[in-house]
Design a protein around this motif. Structure first.
Motif, short mmCIF file in Angstrom:
data_model
loop_
_atom_site.label_atom_id
_atom_site.label_comp_id
_atom_site.label_asym_id
_atom_site.label_seq_id
_atom_site.Cartn_x
_atom_site.Cartn_y
_atom_site.Cartn_z
N GLU A 51 0.88 -1.17 0.00
CA GLU A 51 0.00 0.00 0.00
C GLU A 51 0.91 1.21 0.00
N MET A 52 0.56 2.19 -0.83
CA MET A 52 1.39 3.39 -0.97
C MET A 52 0.57 4.63 -0.70
N THR A 53 1.26 5.75 -0.49
CA THR A 53 0.57 7.02 -0.23
C THR A 53 -0.07 7.58 -1.49
N GLY A 54 0.12 6.92 -2.61
CA GLY A 54 -0.50 7.31 -3.87
C GLY A 54 -0.09 6.33 -4.95
N ILE A 55 -0.89 6.26 -6.02
CA ILE A 55 -0.54 5.36 -7.12
C ILE A 55 -0.72 6.00 -8.49
N HIS A 56 -1.14 7.27 -8.52
CA HIS A 56 -1.35 7.95 -9.79
C HIS A 56 -0.58 9.26 -9.82
N LEU A 57 0.02 9.55 -10.96
CA LEU A 57 0.66 10.84 -11.19
C LEU A 57 0.01 11.48 -12.40
N GLY A 58 0.16 12.79 -12.50
CA GLY A 58 -0.35 13.48 -13.68
C GLY A 58 0.38 13.02 -14.93
N GLY A 59 -0.11 13.44 -16.06
CA GLY A 59 0.52 13.02 -17.32
C GLY A 59 -0.19 11.81 -17.88
N ALA A 60 0.54 11.01 -18.61
CA ALA A 60 -0.06 9.83 -19.25
C ALA A 60 -0.25 8.72 -18.22
N PRO A 61 -1.51 8.34 -17.95
CA PRO A 61 -1.75 7.25 -17.00
C PRO A 61 -1.38 5.90 -17.64
N PRO A 62 -1.18 4.88 -16.81
CA PRO A 62 -0.90 3.55 -17.36
C PRO A 62 -2.03 3.12 -18.29
N SER A 63 -1.66 2.41 -19.32
CA SER A 63 -2.62 1.96 -20.32
C SER A 63 -2.33 0.51 -20.69
N GLN A 64 -3.37 -0.22 -21.10
CA GLN A 64 -3.17 -1.60 -21.53
C GLN A 64 -2.32 -1.65 -22.80
N ARG A 65 -2.21 -0.53 -23.48
CA ARG A 65 -1.41 -0.48 -24.70
C ARG A 65 0.07 -0.18 -24.43
N ASP A 66 0.41 0.10 -23.19
CA ASP A 66 1.80 0.38 -22.85
C ASP A 66 2.68 -0.84 -23.14
N LEU A 130 0.91 12.67 -0.19
CA LEU A 130 -0.29 11.84 -0.08
C LEU A 130 -1.25 12.20 -1.20
N ASP A 131 -1.82 11.19 -1.82
CA ASP A 131 -2.84 11.39 -2.82
C ASP A 131 -4.20 11.18 -2.14
N LEU A 132 -5.09 12.14 -2.29
CA LEU A 132 -6.38 12.08 -1.59
C LEU A 132 -7.17 10.84 -1.97
N THR A 136 -8.46 8.06 0.69
CA THR A 136 -9.87 7.72 0.79
C THR A 136 -10.06 6.21 0.65
N PHE A 137 -9.37 5.61 -0.31
CA PHE A 137 -9.45 4.16 -0.50
C PHE A 137 -8.94 3.44 0.75
N LEU A 138 -7.78 3.83 1.23
CA LEU A 138 -7.19 3.16 2.40
C LEU A 138 -8.06 3.33 3.64
#
Length: 166
Positions: A51-66, A130-132, A136-138
């Motif tokens: 578990e991390m304090t966040g898992i998303h950053l701005g910019g290009a999000p992970p994609s199944q096409r990566d 921390l990512d809100l 919230t999820f945690l």
């Protein structure tokens, strides 16, 4: 596949839901780490979850096409920006004592270890992002942020350990 859950205290019951909410803190770290080290060499397999304090950053999000490299680069940025909060390690062993029917494998025993971890302040003040949505999820999954801050096992990065010991 049937399994029994066993808590770090060593009690088990078939089909029981052991207190998976029990978290290893700085006061219980040494005995838990020793128990885990004893179980790892003989585990049939091991599951790890963080578990991390966040898992998303701005910019290009992970994609199944990566491509594999693109996904790795994106997740590496995430891991560099956010901090670990909890590391869960669960060992699985066959329970030979429970026996198995003809041609069936012995049931598995799952032994979960949930380490609450927090960046060490040994080197001075630290920033923590921390990512809100992660919070919230945690919190929705019963993460106790007070216990994390009060009793999390402090850790240093490899570079910080090297700096501290040189």
């Amino acid at each position: 596949q049937s399994a029994m859950l066993e808590d770090a205290g060593g009690t088990s019951e078939p089909g029981a839901s052991a207190d998976l909410g029990s978290t290893i803190t700085r006061t219980t770290f040494e005995p838990a780490a020793a128990a885990l080290a004893e179980l790892l060499p003989t585990a049939e397999f091991v599951a790890i979850d963080c578990e991390m304090t966040g898992i998303h950053l701005g910019g290009a999000p992970p994609s199944q096409r990566d491509t594999t490299q693109e996904r790795y680069d994106k997740m590496r940025r995430v891991a560099s920006a956010y901090s670990l909060m909890q590391v869960g390690i669960c060992t699985f062993h066959r329970d030979a004592a429970a026996g198995a029917g003809a041609g069936a494998a012995a049931p598995l025993v799952a032994r979960p270890f949930n380490f609450s971890i927090l960046p060490s302040m040994a080197g001075g003040p630290r920033r923590l992002m921390l990512d809100l949505s992660a919070c919230t999820f945690l919190r929705g999954n019963r993460m106790d942020f007070n216990a994390w801050l009060d009793a999390g096992v402090p850790f240093l990065s490899e570079a910080e350990v090297e700096e501290a010991t040189s």
